[in-house]
Design a protein around this motif. Structure first.
Motif, PDB file in Angstrom:
ATOM      1  N   ASP A   1       2.103   8.355  10.574  1.00 44.23           N
ATOM      2  CA  ASP A   1       1.557   9.685  10.866  1.00 44.23           C
ATOM      3  C   ASP A   1       0.452   9.653  11.924  1.00 44.23           C
ATOM      4  OD1 ASP A   1      -0.185   8.454   9.094  1.00 44.23           O
ATOM      5  OD2 ASP A   1      -0.539  10.234   7.894  1.00 44.23           O
ATOM      6  N   THR A   2      -0.010   8.459  12.354  1.00 45.29           N
ATOM      7  CA  THR A   2      -0.976   8.378  13.452  1.00 45.29           C
ATOM      8  C   THR A   2      -0.363   7.762  14.710  1.00 45.29           C
ATOM      9  OG1 THR A   2      -1.835   6.236  12.695  1.00 45.29           O
ATOM     10  CG2 THR A   2      -2.960   8.228  11.881  1.00 45.29           C
ATOM     11  N   PHE A   3       0.927   7.430  14.650  1.00 50.86           N
ATOM     12  CA  PHE A   3       1.590   6.761  15.780  1.00 50.86           C
ATOM     13  C   PHE A   3       1.558   7.606  17.043  1.00 50.86           C
ATOM     14  CE2 PHE A   3       5.222   5.597  18.417  1.00 50.86           C
ATOM     15  CZ  PHE A   3       5.021   4.225  18.543  1.00 50.86           C
ATOM     16  N   GLU A   4       1.898   8.861  16.940  1.00 51.20           N
ATOM     17  CA  GLU A   4       1.937   9.723  18.134  1.00 51.20           C
ATOM     18  C   GLU A   4       0.566   9.780  18.811  1.00 51.20           C
ATOM     19  OE1 GLU A   4       2.867  14.332  19.128  1.00 51.20           O
ATOM     20  OE2 GLU A   4       4.241  13.331  17.731  1.00 51.20           O
ATOM     21  N   GLU A   5      -0.490   9.815  18.017  1.00 50.25           N
ATOM     22  CA  GLU A   5      -1.848   9.854  18.552  1.00 50.25           C
ATOM     23  C   GLU A   5      -2.200   8.569  19.310  1.00 50.25           C
ATOM     24  OE1 GLU A   5      -6.421  10.371  16.844  1.00 50.25           O
ATOM     25  OE2 GLU A   5      -4.730  10.751  15.527  1.00 50.25           O
TER      26      GLU A   5
ATOM     27  N   ASP B   1       0.810  -1.218   0.000  1.00 48.81           N
ATOM     28  CA  ASP B   1       0.000   0.000   0.000  1.00 48.81           C
ATOM     29  C   ASP B   1       0.846   1.273   0.000  1.00 48.81           C
ATOM     30  OD1 ASP B   1       0.906   0.180   2.629  1.00 48.81           O
ATOM     31  OD2 ASP B   1      -1.054  -0.155   3.532  1.00 48.81           O
ATOM     32  N   GLU B   2       2.172   1.091  -0.028  1.00 52.56           N
ATOM     33  CA  GLU B   2       3.131   2.203  -0.065  1.00 52.56           C
ATOM     34  C   GLU B   2       2.943   3.183   1.095  1.00 52.56           C
ATOM     35  OE1 GLU B   2       2.970   3.884  -3.988  1.00 52.56           O
ATOM     36  OE2 GLU B   2       3.842   2.090  -4.890  1.00 52.56           O
ATOM     37  N   LYS B   3       2.509   2.654   2.245  1.00 49.89           N
ATOM     38  CA  LYS B   3       2.347   3.470   3.452  1.00 49.89           C
ATOM     39  C   LYS B   3       3.487   3.194   4.422  1.00 49.89           C
ATOM     40  CE  LYS B   3      -2.623   4.088   3.543  1.00 49.89           C
ATOM     41  NZ  LYS B   3      -2.601   5.520   3.324  1.00 49.89           N
ATOM     42  N   ASP B   4       3.799   4.215   5.208  1.00 49.85           N
ATOM     43  CA  ASP B   4       4.798   4.083   6.264  1.00 49.85           C
ATOM     44  C   ASP B   4       4.096   3.698   7.554  1.00 49.85           C
ATOM     45  OD1 ASP B   4       6.901   4.880   4.573  1.00 49.85           O
ATOM     46  OD2 ASP B   4       6.454   6.993   4.946  1.00 49.85           O
ATOM     47  N   TYR B   5       4.629   2.702   8.265  1.00 47.78           N
ATOM     48  CA  TYR B   5       4.070   2.214   9.515  1.00 47.78           C
ATOM     49  C   TYR B   5       5.089   2.355  10.626  1.00 47.78           C
ATOM     50  CZ  TYR B   5       0.262   0.307   6.797  1.00 47.78           C
ATOM     51  OH  TYR B   5      -0.827   0.185   5.973  1.00 47.78           O
ATOM     52  N   GLN B   6       4.584   2.516  11.840  1.00 49.27           N
ATOM     53  CA  GLN B   6       5.443   2.589  13.021  1.00 49.27           C
ATOM     54  C   GLN B   6       4.824   1.718  14.100  1.00 49.27           C
ATOM     55  OE1 GLN B   6       6.866   6.514  13.851  1.00 49.27           O
ATOM     56  NE2 GLN B   6       7.488   6.005  15.934  1.00 49.27           N
ATOM     57  N   PHE B   7       5.662   1.132  14.978  1.00 55.64           N
ATOM     58  CA  PHE B   7       5.161   0.188  15.966  1.00 55.64           C
ATOM     59  C   PHE B   7       6.001   0.193  17.232  1.00 55.64           C
ATOM     60  CE2 PHE B   7       8.024  -1.954  13.045  1.00 55.64           C
ATOM     61  CZ  PHE B   7       8.942  -2.539  13.910  1.00 55.64           C
ATOM     62  N   ARG B   8       5.399  -0.324  18.292  1.00 59.93           N
ATOM     63  CA  ARG B   8       6.099  -0.703  19.526  1.00 59.93           C
ATOM     64  C   ARG B   8       6.050  -2.223  19.563  1.00 59.93           C
ATOM     65  NH1 ARG B   8       7.686   2.508  23.629  1.00 59.93           N
ATOM     66  NH2 ARG B   8       7.067   4.671  23.400  1.00 59.93           N
ATOM     67  N   MET B   9       7.198  -2.823  19.798  1.00 62.15           N
ATOM     68  CA  MET B   9       7.306  -4.268  19.832  1.00 62.15           C
ATOM     69  C   MET B   9       8.057  -4.623  21.111  1.00 62.15           C
ATOM     70  SD  MET B   9       8.388  -6.523  16.543  1.00 62.15           S
ATOM     71  CE  MET B   9       9.878  -5.614  16.244  1.00 62.15           C
TER      72      MET B   9
END
Length: 168
Positions: free
Chosen positions: A151-155, A124-132
């Motif tokens: 871009d929604t990680f901080e929220e 989907d060519e999107k950037d993702y961020q996570f806590r693992m």
């Protein structure tokens, strides 16, 4: 499995302490905004429990609706150490490590290791961020992965930290 564990796997439970079947690991979902989706059996022995966040509509920078998720991996036959497990996950899905932590924000009382990471999904060519977060429970390897678009990680990170800090 106790009643709360069954309720947690069958639907949503507000402020309930849930137990991962076959372990002594408990955790709390913050509110009714987290929905259980399904359980996957792992061929090497263990399960993946999948939840998604439906509390309010998150919209990313391009206007797409985002459903953050919680994925709990449980590997009952894991005989390596936590860094080997983290590296195995990296080999399955390469990511950029933005931070590694061994104590403090984002680690359960059980200890372990944790990462904040990011990757781009080619589909989907999107950037993702996570806590693992990885830890051991009586010979069972457990991984909690909480993920959303970058871009929604901080929220969402306050929700992620709250769930991780509830692990006992």
């Amino acid at each position: 499995m106790g009643l709360l564990g069954i309720m947690g796997l069958m639907g949503h439970v507000a402020q309930a302490q849930l137990t991962i079947p076959g372990t002594s690991v408990t955790y709390r979902l913050n509110n009714e905004d987290w929905r259980y989706l399904r359980t996957f059996e792992l061929p090497e022995g263990g399960n993946i429990y999948l939840y998604c966040y439906t509390g309010h509509v998150l919209v990313d920078q391009v206007g797409d609706t985002v459903l953050p998720f919680l994925r709990i991996y449980v590997n009952k036959n894991y005989d390596g150490d936590l860094y080997e497990l983290a590296y195995e996950r990296y080999e399955q899905q390469p990511y950029q490590s933005l931070d590694e932590y061994t104590k403090g924000d984002g680690l359960p009382a059980k200890g372990g290791i944790g990462y904040i990471g990011a990757y781009t999904n080619p589909a989907d060519e999107k950037d993702y961020q996570f806590r693992m977060t990885y830890f051991m429970d009586k010979g069972t390897a457990v991984e909690f992965r909480l993920e959303t678009t970058r871009d929604t990680f901080e929220e969402m990170d306050f929700e992620f930290k709250d769930i991780l800090s509830s692990i006992k």
